[in-house]
Design an enzyme around this catalytic site. Structure first.
Site, PDB file in Angstrom:
ATOM      1  N   ASP A   1     -55.486 -75.482  23.023  1.00 22.32           N
ATOM      2  CA  ASP A   1     -54.647 -76.665  22.985  1.00 22.32           C
ATOM      3  C   ASP A   1     -54.277 -76.891  21.513  1.00 22.32           C
ATOM      4  OD1 ASP A   1     -53.442 -79.152  23.670  1.00 22.32           O
ATOM      5  OD2 ASP A   1     -55.285 -80.173  23.095  1.00 22.32           O
TER       6      ASP A   1
ATOM      7  N   ASP B   1     -52.896 -80.373  19.897  1.00 20.70           N
ATOM      8  CA  ASP B   1     -53.244 -81.683  19.355  1.00 20.70           C
ATOM      9  C   ASP B   1     -54.734 -81.964  19.531  1.00 20.70           C
ATOM     10  OD1 ASP B   1     -50.550 -81.656  19.141  1.00 20.70           O
ATOM     11  OD2 ASP B   1     -50.190 -83.573  20.126  1.00 20.70           O
TER      12      ASP B   1
ATOM     13  N   ARG C   1     -43.933 -92.017  26.954  1.00 19.82           N
ATOM     14  CA  ARG C   1     -44.028 -92.035  25.487  1.00 19.82           C
ATOM     15  C   ARG C   1     -42.759 -91.473  24.832  1.00 19.82           C
ATOM     16  NH1 ARG C   1     -49.533 -88.918  24.640  1.00 19.82           N
ATOM     17  NH2 ARG C   1     -48.803 -87.969  26.582  1.00 19.82           N
TER      18      ARG C   1
ATOM     19  N   SER D   1     -49.421 -76.328  24.380  1.00 22.87           N
ATOM     20  CA  SER D   1     -49.469 -77.714  23.909  1.00 22.87           C
ATOM     21  C   SER D   1     -48.691 -78.636  24.823  1.00 22.87           C
ATOM     22  CB  SER D   1     -48.899 -77.799  22.489  1.00 22.87           C
ATOM     23  OG  SER D   1     -48.805 -79.143  22.065  1.00 22.87           O
TER      24      SER D   1
END
Length: 496
Positions: A279, A281, A328, A371
Protein backbone atom coordinates in the site's frame (compact mmCIF):
# COMPACT_ATOMS: atom_id res chain seq x y z
CA UNK A 1 91.55 -66.12 10.42
CA UNK A 2 89.51 -63.15 9.83
CA UNK A 3 88.25 -60.84 12.49
CA UNK A 4 84.48 -60.54 12.78
CA UNK A 5 83.41 -57.12 14.00
CA UNK A 6 80.26 -56.66 16.00
CA UNK A 7 77.77 -55.11 13.58
CA UNK A 8 74.53 -53.71 14.98
CA UNK A 9 71.77 -54.93 12.75
CA UNK A 10 69.24 -52.21 11.92
CA UNK A 11 65.67 -53.41 12.33
CA UNK A 12 63.13 -52.88 9.61
CA UNK A 13 60.76 -49.92 10.20
CA UNK A 14 57.43 -50.87 11.70
CA UNK A 15 54.29 -49.19 12.94
CA UNK A 16 54.61 -47.71 16.36
CA UNK A 17 53.54 -50.07 19.06
CA UNK A 18 51.56 -47.41 20.82
CA UNK A 19 49.02 -47.24 18.02
CA UNK A 20 45.52 -48.05 19.15
CA UNK A 21 44.54 -49.64 15.83
CA UNK A 22 46.28 -52.25 13.66
CA UNK A 23 45.52 -50.13 10.62
CA UNK A 24 47.69 -47.13 9.77
CA UNK A 25 44.90 -45.65 7.63
CA UNK A 26 42.32 -46.04 10.34
CA UNK A 27 44.71 -44.46 12.82
CA UNK A 28 45.47 -41.34 10.78
CA UNK A 29 42.52 -40.72 8.50
CA UNK A 30 40.67 -38.42 10.89
CA UNK A 31 41.51 -35.74 13.41
CA UNK A 32 41.71 -36.54 17.11
CA UNK A 33 41.78 -34.04 19.89
CA UNK A 34 45.27 -33.75 21.44
CA UNK A 35 46.26 -34.72 24.97
CA UNK A 36 43.80 -37.52 25.40
CA UNK A 37 44.05 -39.26 28.74
CA UNK A 38 45.06 -42.89 28.76
CA UNK A 39 42.11 -45.19 28.49
CA UNK A 40 39.93 -42.51 26.89
CA UNK A 41 36.94 -44.01 25.17
CA UNK A 42 35.57 -41.54 22.61
CA UNK A 43 33.47 -41.61 19.48
CA UNK A 44 36.53 -42.31 17.31
CA UNK A 45 37.15 -45.51 19.27
CA UNK A 46 33.54 -46.52 18.76
CA UNK A 47 33.83 -46.05 15.01
CA UNK A 48 37.27 -47.59 14.48
CA UNK A 49 37.96 -50.03 17.27
CA UNK A 50 34.79 -52.03 17.64
CA UNK A 51 36.58 -55.31 16.85
CA UNK A 52 38.00 -57.09 19.84
CA UNK A 53 41.47 -57.42 18.30
CA UNK A 54 42.15 -53.72 18.02
CA UNK A 55 40.95 -53.17 21.54
CA UNK A 56 42.87 -55.96 23.21
CA UNK A 57 46.12 -55.34 21.31
CA UNK A 58 46.34 -51.82 22.69
CA UNK A 59 48.97 -51.33 25.42
CA UNK A 60 46.21 -50.13 27.70
CA UNK A 61 43.26 -52.36 26.93
CA UNK A 62 40.01 -50.45 26.61
CA UNK A 63 36.88 -52.22 27.64
CA UNK A 64 33.71 -50.75 26.12
CA UNK A 65 30.66 -50.42 28.35
CA UNK A 66 28.23 -53.30 28.41
CA UNK A 67 25.40 -53.09 25.94
CA UNK A 68 27.28 -50.84 23.52
CA UNK A 69 25.91 -51.14 19.98
CA UNK A 70 27.93 -50.46 16.87
CA UNK A 71 27.59 -46.79 15.87
CA UNK A 72 26.04 -46.54 12.40
CA UNK A 73 25.76 -42.76 12.11
CA UNK A 74 22.03 -42.77 12.93
CA UNK A 75 21.28 -41.74 16.52
CA UNK A 76 18.60 -43.36 18.57
CA UNK A 77 15.59 -41.09 19.11
CA UNK A 78 15.45 -42.16 22.76
CA UNK A 79 19.19 -41.93 23.49
CA UNK A 80 21.02 -39.73 20.97
CA UNK A 81 24.78 -40.36 21.13
CA UNK A 82 26.94 -37.61 22.58
CA UNK A 83 30.46 -36.76 21.46
CA UNK A 84 32.62 -35.63 24.36
CA UNK A 85 36.14 -34.54 23.45
CA UNK A 86 38.55 -31.96 24.82
CA UNK A 87 36.61 -28.71 24.64
CA UNK A 88 33.76 -30.29 22.65
CA UNK A 89 30.34 -31.52 23.65
CA UNK A 90 27.89 -32.25 20.85
CA UNK A 91 24.69 -34.24 20.88
CA UNK A 92 23.78 -36.00 17.65
CA UNK A 93 20.04 -35.37 17.45
CA UNK A 94 18.07 -34.64 14.30
CA UNK A 95 15.19 -32.25 15.10
CA UNK A 96 15.97 -29.94 12.15
CA UNK A 97 17.00 -32.50 9.55
CA UNK A 98 14.99 -33.54 6.53
CA UNK A 99 12.05 -35.78 7.50
CA UNK A 100 12.17 -39.52 6.89
CA UNK A 101 11.07 -40.76 3.45
CA UNK A 102 7.31 -40.89 3.17
CA UNK A 103 6.75 -38.30 5.90
CA UNK A 104 6.54 -34.52 5.89
CA UNK A 105 7.83 -31.81 8.17
CA UNK A 106 5.35 -29.94 10.35
CA UNK A 107 7.63 -27.20 11.63
CA UNK A 108 6.42 -23.82 12.77
CA UNK A 109 8.53 -20.66 12.71
CA UNK A 110 7.88 -17.91 15.25
CA UNK A 111 9.63 -14.57 14.73
CA UNK A 112 9.68 -12.45 17.89
CA UNK A 113 10.15 -8.68 17.51
CA UNK A 114 10.87 -6.61 20.60
CA UNK A 115 8.97 -3.33 20.36
CA UNK A 116 11.74 -1.11 21.73
CA UNK A 117 10.18 2.04 20.28
CA UNK A 118 6.89 1.48 22.12
CA UNK A 119 7.68 0.62 25.76
CA UNK A 120 4.68 -0.18 27.89
CA UNK A 121 3.89 1.74 31.04
CA UNK A 122 3.92 -0.34 34.20
CA UNK A 123 0.60 -0.95 35.94
CA UNK A 124 2.31 0.10 39.14
CA UNK A 125 2.06 3.80 38.28
CA UNK A 126 0.11 5.14 41.27
CA UNK A 127 -1.67 8.07 39.67
CA UNK A 128 -2.13 9.80 36.33
CA UNK A 129 -1.04 13.01 38.03
CA UNK A 130 2.52 11.69 37.67
CA UNK A 131 2.34 11.93 33.89
CA UNK A 132 5.23 14.05 32.72
CA UNK A 133 4.30 17.67 32.06
CA UNK A 134 6.00 21.04 32.46
CA UNK A 135 5.81 22.62 35.87
CA UNK A 136 2.62 24.55 36.44
CA UNK A 137 0.85 23.02 33.43
CA UNK A 138 -1.60 20.84 35.38
CA UNK A 139 -5.28 21.16 34.72
CA UNK A 140 -7.54 22.80 37.31
CA UNK A 141 -7.82 21.31 40.78
CA UNK A 142 -4.57 19.42 40.30
CA UNK A 143 -6.08 16.86 37.89
CA UNK A 144 -4.21 15.72 34.81
CA UNK A 145 -5.84 16.46 31.48
CA UNK A 146 -7.17 13.58 29.36
CA UNK A 147 -4.21 13.89 26.98
CA UNK A 148 -1.79 13.35 29.89
CA UNK A 149 -3.38 10.13 31.15
CA UNK A 150 -1.36 7.00 30.28
CA UNK A 151 -3.08 4.55 27.95
CA UNK A 152 -3.53 1.86 30.60
CA UNK A 153 -5.01 4.18 33.21
CA UNK A 154 -8.56 5.53 33.53
CA UNK A 155 -9.87 6.81 30.17
CA UNK A 156 -11.00 10.16 31.54
CA UNK A 157 -10.51 12.56 34.42
CA UNK A 158 -14.19 13.53 34.30
CA UNK A 159 -16.64 11.58 36.46
CA UNK A 160 -19.38 12.18 33.86
CA UNK A 161 -17.52 10.12 31.26
CA UNK A 162 -15.98 7.60 33.65
CA UNK A 163 -16.90 3.98 32.69
CA UNK A 164 -19.37 2.11 34.87
CA UNK A 165 -17.32 -1.08 34.69
CA UNK A 166 -13.62 -1.22 35.65
CA UNK A 167 -11.24 -1.89 32.74
CA UNK A 168 -9.68 -5.33 32.43
CA UNK A 169 -6.29 -5.34 34.11
CA UNK A 170 -3.38 -5.49 31.69
CA UNK A 171 -0.60 -8.00 32.42
CA UNK A 172 2.48 -6.52 34.06
CA UNK A 173 5.19 -5.76 31.46
CA UNK A 174 7.81 -8.41 32.19
CA UNK A 175 10.46 -6.83 29.98
CA UNK A 176 10.85 -4.29 32.79
CA UNK A 177 12.06 -7.12 35.00
CA UNK A 178 14.06 -9.34 32.66
CA UNK A 179 15.46 -6.86 30.15
CA UNK A 180 14.30 -4.62 27.32
CA UNK A 181 15.02 -7.20 24.64
CA UNK A 182 14.17 -10.81 23.77
CA UNK A 183 15.51 -12.29 27.00
CA UNK A 184 16.09 -16.00 27.72
CA UNK A 185 13.16 -15.82 30.11
CA UNK A 186 10.99 -14.42 27.32
CA UNK A 187 11.92 -17.33 25.03
CA UNK A 188 11.33 -19.82 27.84
CA UNK A 189 7.91 -18.33 28.51
CA UNK A 190 7.00 -18.57 24.83
CA UNK A 191 8.12 -22.20 24.57
CA UNK A 192 6.14 -23.04 27.70
CA UNK A 193 3.10 -21.38 26.11
CA UNK A 194 3.47 -23.32 22.85
CA UNK A 195 3.91 -26.59 24.74
CA UNK A 196 0.39 -26.16 26.14
CA UNK A 197 -1.12 -26.80 22.69
CA UNK A 198 -1.66 -30.41 21.52
CA UNK A 199 0.97 -31.82 19.16
CA UNK A 200 0.17 -33.73 15.96
CA UNK A 201 -0.72 -37.44 16.38
CA UNK A 202 2.37 -39.57 16.91
CA UNK A 203 4.47 -36.71 18.31
CA UNK A 204 5.45 -36.66 21.95
CA UNK A 205 8.14 -33.99 22.26
CA UNK A 206 8.44 -30.38 21.12
CA UNK A 207 11.93 -29.59 19.83
CA UNK A 208 13.06 -26.02 19.32
CA UNK A 209 15.99 -24.09 17.92
CA UNK A 210 16.55 -20.35 17.83
CA UNK A 211 18.50 -17.78 15.81
CA UNK A 212 19.18 -14.19 16.83
CA UNK A 213 18.48 -12.08 13.74
CA UNK A 214 19.02 -8.59 15.18
CA UNK A 215 21.10 -7.40 18.14
CA UNK A 216 21.06 -4.09 19.98
CA UNK A 217 24.04 -1.77 20.40
CA UNK A 218 24.64 -2.58 24.08
CA UNK A 219 28.03 -4.06 25.03
CA UNK A 220 26.41 -7.45 25.60
CA UNK A 221 24.53 -7.25 22.25
CA UNK A 222 21.09 -8.36 23.39
CA UNK A 223 18.75 -9.83 20.74
CA UNK A 224 15.89 -7.66 19.47
CA UNK A 225 14.58 -10.09 16.84
CA UNK A 226 14.68 -13.86 17.39
CA UNK A 227 13.54 -16.65 15.08
CA UNK A 228 12.32 -19.80 16.84
CA UNK A 229 11.78 -23.05 14.92
CA UNK A 230 9.37 -25.45 16.60
CA UNK A 231 9.35 -29.08 15.50
CA UNK A 232 6.61 -30.07 15.32
CA UNK A 233 4.20 -27.16 15.63
CA UNK A 234 0.81 -27.48 17.35
CA UNK A 235 -1.68 -29.81 15.69
CA UNK A 236 -3.45 -28.05 12.82
CA UNK A 237 -6.45 -30.34 13.33
CA UNK A 238 -6.83 -28.93 16.82
CA UNK A 239 -6.04 -25.30 16.00
CA UNK A 240 -5.47 -24.00 12.44
CA UNK A 241 -2.63 -21.53 12.03
CA UNK A 242 -4.99 -18.63 11.35
CA UNK A 243 -6.73 -19.25 14.69
CA UNK A 244 -3.48 -19.84 16.54
CA UNK A 245 -2.28 -16.37 15.51
CA UNK A 246 -5.36 -14.87 17.16
CA UNK A 247 -5.24 -17.00 20.29
CA UNK A 248 -5.71 -15.16 23.56
CA UNK A 249 -2.55 -16.70 25.03
CA UNK A 250 -0.46 -15.34 22.14
CA UNK A 251 -1.98 -11.88 22.58
CA UNK A 252 -1.36 -11.92 26.32
CA UNK A 253 2.25 -13.04 25.80
CA UNK A 254 2.80 -10.14 23.39
CA UNK A 255 1.44 -7.68 25.93
CA UNK A 256 3.45 -9.13 28.82
CA UNK A 257 6.77 -9.10 26.99
CA UNK A 258 6.18 -6.07 24.72
CA UNK A 259 6.78 -8.09 21.56
CA UNK A 260 5.12 -8.91 18.25
CA UNK A 261 4.91 -12.61 17.35
CA UNK A 262 4.73 -13.66 13.69
CA UNK A 263 3.80 -17.34 13.19
CA UNK A 264 4.42 -19.05 9.85
CA UNK A 265 4.63 -22.61 8.61
CA UNK A 266 8.26 -23.43 7.80
CA UNK A 267 7.87 -23.96 4.08
CA UNK A 268 10.20 -23.34 1.17
CA UNK A 269 8.13 -20.34 0.02
CA UNK A 270 8.55 -18.66 3.41
CA UNK A 271 12.19 -17.99 2.59
CA UNK A 272 11.79 -17.25 -1.12
CA UNK A 273 9.07 -14.69 -1.95
CA UNK A 274 8.93 -13.49 -5.57
CA UNK A 275 6.49 -10.57 -5.41
CA UNK A 276 5.99 -7.97 -2.64
CA UNK A 277 2.99 -5.64 -2.94
CA UNK A 278 2.72 -2.43 -0.88
CA UNK A 279 0.00 0.00 0.00
CA UNK A 280 1.21 3.59 -0.38
CA UNK A 281 -0.37 5.96 2.15
CA UNK A 282 0.83 5.32 5.73
CA UNK A 283 2.91 2.39 4.42
CA UNK A 284 5.46 3.44 1.80
CA UNK A 285 4.97 7.03 2.98
CA UNK A 286 4.02 8.26 6.44
CA UNK A 287 1.13 10.50 5.31
CA UNK A 288 -2.30 10.21 3.69
CA UNK A 289 -2.11 12.08 0.37
CA UNK A 290 -5.76 13.12 0.36
CA UNK A 291 -5.23 14.78 3.75
CA UNK A 292 -2.25 16.67 2.32
CA UNK A 293 -4.44 17.91 -0.53
CA UNK A 294 -7.20 18.98 1.83
CA UNK A 295 -4.73 20.87 4.01
CA UNK A 296 -4.00 23.23 1.10
CA UNK A 297 -7.62 24.47 1.08
CA UNK A 298 -8.25 27.32 3.50
CA UNK A 299 -11.91 27.92 2.69
CA UNK A 300 -13.87 26.48 4.34
CA UNK A 301 -11.42 26.34 7.25
CA UNK A 302 -12.68 22.99 8.57
CA UNK A 303 -12.24 21.11 5.29
CA UNK A 304 -8.96 19.45 6.23
CA UNK A 305 -10.45 18.17 9.50
CA UNK A 306 -13.53 16.80 7.71
CA UNK A 307 -11.45 14.97 5.12
CA UNK A 308 -9.09 13.58 7.80
CA UNK A 309 -12.08 12.28 9.80
CA UNK A 310 -13.51 10.45 6.78
CA UNK A 311 -10.05 9.00 6.02
CA UNK A 312 -9.62 7.74 9.57
CA UNK A 313 -13.05 6.10 9.69
CA UNK A 314 -12.52 4.43 6.30
CA UNK A 315 -9.13 3.03 7.35
CA UNK A 316 -10.67 1.72 10.57
CA UNK A 317 -13.28 -0.12 8.48
CA UNK A 318 -16.17 1.96 9.80
CA UNK A 319 -17.00 3.32 6.32
CA UNK A 320 -17.15 1.62 2.92
CA UNK A 321 -13.94 2.72 1.20
CA UNK A 322 -15.22 3.43 -2.32
CA UNK A 323 -18.03 5.75 -1.25
CA UNK A 324 -15.80 7.43 1.34
CA UNK A 325 -13.15 8.09 -1.31
CA UNK A 326 -15.70 9.64 -3.71
CA UNK A 327 -17.01 11.83 -0.91
CA UNK A 328 -13.53 13.12 -0.12
CA UNK A 329 -12.67 13.75 -3.78
CA UNK A 330 -15.81 15.91 -4.15
CA UNK A 331 -14.53 18.07 -1.32
CA UNK A 332 -11.41 18.76 -3.41
CA UNK A 333 -13.35 20.21 -6.35
CA UNK A 334 -11.64 23.29 -7.79
CA UNK A 335 -8.09 22.50 -6.72
CA UNK A 336 -5.49 23.03 -9.48
CA UNK A 337 -4.34 19.83 -11.20
CA UNK A 338 -0.71 20.92 -10.80
CA UNK A 339 -1.07 20.41 -7.05
CA UNK A 340 0.13 16.82 -7.39
CA UNK A 341 3.49 18.05 -8.65
CA UNK A 342 3.68 20.52 -5.77
CA UNK A 343 3.20 17.72 -3.25
CA UNK A 344 6.16 15.65 -4.45
CA UNK A 345 8.74 17.30 -2.16
CA UNK A 346 6.32 16.99 0.78
CA UNK A 347 6.02 13.19 0.63
CA UNK A 348 7.84 11.57 3.56
CA UNK A 349 9.09 8.09 2.62
CA UNK A 350 8.81 5.63 5.51
CA UNK A 351 12.03 4.77 7.28
CA UNK A 352 13.65 1.66 5.81
CA UNK A 353 11.72 1.67 2.52
CA UNK A 354 14.63 2.62 0.27
CA UNK A 355 17.10 -0.02 1.59
CA UNK A 356 14.28 -2.60 1.66
CA UNK A 357 13.53 -2.07 -2.02
CA UNK A 358 17.24 -2.26 -2.88
CA UNK A 359 17.45 -5.58 -1.06
CA UNK A 360 14.35 -6.96 -2.80
CA UNK A 361 15.73 -5.93 -6.19
CA UNK A 362 19.07 -7.65 -5.50
CA UNK A 363 17.12 -10.81 -4.62
CA UNK A 364 15.24 -10.62 -7.92
CA UNK A 365 11.89 -10.00 -6.23
CA UNK A 366 9.25 -8.03 -8.15
CA UNK A 367 7.54 -5.11 -6.37
CA UNK A 368 4.25 -3.26 -6.79
CA UNK A 369 2.39 -0.38 -5.13
CA UNK A 370 -1.42 -0.55 -5.09
CA UNK A 371 -2.76 2.71 -3.71
CA UNK A 372 -6.21 3.99 -2.89
CA UNK A 373 -4.76 7.45 -3.52
CA UNK A 374 -3.97 9.26 -6.74
CA UNK A 375 -2.14 7.93 -9.78
CA UNK A 376 0.02 11.02 -10.54
CA UNK A 377 1.79 10.82 -7.17
CA UNK A 378 1.78 7.01 -7.02
CA UNK A 379 3.44 6.65 -10.43
CA UNK A 380 6.03 9.31 -9.60
CA UNK A 381 6.92 7.68 -6.27
CA UNK A 382 7.19 4.23 -7.89
CA UNK A 383 9.66 5.65 -10.41
CA UNK A 384 11.69 7.28 -7.63
CA UNK A 385 11.88 4.05 -5.61
CA UNK A 386 12.33 1.64 -8.52
CA UNK A 387 9.02 -0.19 -8.00
CA UNK A 388 7.95 -2.37 -10.93
CA UNK A 389 4.16 -1.82 -10.91
CA UNK A 390 2.01 1.14 -9.79
CA UNK A 391 -1.79 1.37 -9.71
CA UNK A 392 -3.98 4.08 -8.13
CA UNK A 393 -7.06 6.21 -8.74
CA UNK A 394 -7.17 8.63 -11.64
CA UNK A 395 -9.05 11.86 -10.93
CA UNK A 396 -10.66 13.94 -13.66
CA UNK A 397 -9.06 17.31 -14.44
CA UNK A 398 -11.03 19.85 -16.46
CA UNK A 399 -9.06 20.58 -19.65
CA UNK A 400 -10.31 24.16 -19.86
CA UNK A 401 -9.63 25.23 -16.29
CA UNK A 402 -6.95 22.70 -15.32
CA UNK A 403 -8.73 22.07 -12.03
CA UNK A 404 -10.16 18.99 -10.31
CA UNK A 405 -13.79 18.28 -11.12
CA UNK A 406 -14.39 16.15 -8.03
CA UNK A 407 -14.89 13.00 -10.12
CA UNK A 408 -12.92 9.76 -10.42
CA UNK A 409 -12.13 8.12 -13.76
CA UNK A 410 -12.58 4.34 -14.05
CA UNK A 411 -12.83 1.85 -11.19
CA UNK A 412 -11.83 2.98 -7.74
CA UNK A 413 -8.80 1.15 -6.39
CA UNK A 414 -10.45 -0.07 -3.22
CA UNK A 415 -10.28 -3.39 -1.39
CA UNK A 416 -11.73 -5.54 -4.19
CA UNK A 417 -9.68 -3.87 -6.91
CA UNK A 418 -6.46 -4.22 -4.92
CA UNK A 419 -7.00 -7.96 -4.61
CA UNK A 420 -7.73 -8.24 -8.34
CA UNK A 421 -4.59 -6.30 -9.24
CA UNK A 422 -2.43 -8.44 -6.94
CA UNK A 423 -3.72 -11.64 -8.57
CA UNK A 424 -3.33 -10.07 -12.02
CA UNK A 425 0.30 -9.03 -11.47
CA UNK A 426 1.20 -12.42 -9.98
CA UNK A 427 -0.36 -14.18 -12.97
CA UNK A 428 1.44 -11.94 -15.45
CA UNK A 429 4.78 -12.73 -13.78
CA UNK A 430 3.98 -16.44 -13.38
CA UNK A 431 4.27 -16.27 -9.59
CA UNK A 432 2.21 -18.55 -7.29
CA UNK A 433 0.22 -16.65 -4.68
CA UNK A 434 2.08 -18.58 -1.98
CA UNK A 435 5.16 -16.55 -2.95
CA UNK A 436 3.40 -13.17 -2.78
CA UNK A 437 3.69 -10.83 0.22
CA UNK A 438 1.25 -7.94 0.76
CA UNK A 439 1.97 -5.07 3.16
CA UNK A 440 -0.61 -2.49 4.26
CA UNK A 441 -2.15 -0.60 7.16
CA UNK A 442 -5.85 -0.04 6.41
CA UNK A 443 -9.05 -2.03 6.17
CA UNK A 444 -9.01 -1.65 2.38
CA UNK A 445 -5.79 -3.71 2.33
CA UNK A 446 -7.27 -6.78 4.03
CA UNK A 447 -8.52 -8.54 0.89
CA UNK A 448 -5.19 -8.31 -0.92
CA UNK A 449 -3.39 -9.40 2.26
CA UNK A 450 -5.68 -12.40 2.50
CA UNK A 451 -5.03 -13.34 -1.16
CA UNK A 452 -1.26 -13.24 -0.67
CA UNK A 453 0.78 -16.03 0.89
CA UNK A 454 1.74 -13.60 3.67
CA UNK A 455 -0.18 -10.48 4.70
CA UNK A 456 1.76 -8.02 6.86
CA UNK A 457 0.09 -5.26 8.89
CA UNK A 458 2.47 -2.29 9.11
CA UNK A 459 1.71 -0.05 12.14
CA UNK A 460 -1.86 -0.81 11.21
CA UNK A 461 -5.33 -0.10 12.54
CA UNK A 462 -6.60 -2.51 15.24
CA UNK A 463 -8.84 -4.53 12.93
CA UNK A 464 -6.02 -5.00 10.42
CA UNK A 465 -3.60 -6.03 13.18
CA UNK A 466 -6.03 -8.73 14.23
CA UNK A 467 -6.73 -10.10 10.74
CA UNK A 468 -3.22 -10.01 9.22
CA UNK A 469 -0.89 -13.02 9.09
CA UNK A 470 1.91 -10.96 10.69
CA UNK A 471 2.25 -7.61 12.43
CA UNK A 472 5.15 -5.16 12.32
CA UNK A 473 5.01 -2.19 14.69
CA UNK A 474 8.58 -0.93 14.56
CA UNK A 475 10.11 2.20 13.09
CA UNK A 476 11.69 0.67 9.97
CA UNK A 477 10.01 -1.26 7.17
CA UNK A 478 13.33 -3.05 6.69
CA UNK A 479 12.08 -5.31 9.51
CA UNK A 480 10.11 -7.16 6.82
CA UNK A 481 13.29 -9.04 5.81
CA UNK A 482 13.47 -10.76 9.19
CA UNK A 483 10.23 -12.57 8.32
CA UNK A 484 12.10 -14.21 5.44
CA UNK A 485 14.82 -15.47 7.82
CA UNK A 486 17.56 -12.93 7.01
CA UNK A 487 19.80 -11.73 9.83
CA UNK A 488 21.50 -8.34 10.16
CA UNK A 489 24.73 -9.53 8.56
CA UNK A 490 22.90 -10.81 5.49
CA UNK A 491 20.73 -7.70 5.28
CA UNK A 492 23.83 -5.50 5.35
CA UNK A 493 25.17 -7.41 2.33
CA UNK A 494 21.88 -6.94 0.48
CA UNK A 495 21.56 -3.17 1.00
CA UNK A 496 25.20 -2.11 0.59
Amino acid sequence: MSDKSNITRVQRPSLSSNMRSSSYLQEHQQYRAPNKPEGHYGIDTVVEDMNATSITTSPSPIVPPKGLARFKGIPSPEHPPTIVESGLSHELSHPNCTPAPGTRSEKLVATLYYKSTAPRISNAIPSPQQASSPAGSQSPKGRASDSEIPANMAPSSSLDTFPLEPPIAEPEPLDHLYGSYISPMCITSFLHLMSSFPLPPGSSDLNSAHRCLKLDQAPDHHPLVVELTLSPGPSLDYLPLADLRKHELIYRFEREWNVDVALRADTLFRRYPRLVVFDMDSTLITQEVIDLLAATIKDPPDLAARVADITHRAMMGELEFDSAFCERVKLLTGLPGTLFNDLRPVLDVTNGVRPLLRALKRLGIKTAVLSGGFLPLTSWLAGELGIDYAHANEVVIDEATGRLTGEVKGRIVGAERKRELLVEIAGKEGIPLDQVVAVGDGANDLLMMDAAGLGVAWNAKPRVQMEASARLNGDSLLDLLYLFGFNDEEISQLIE
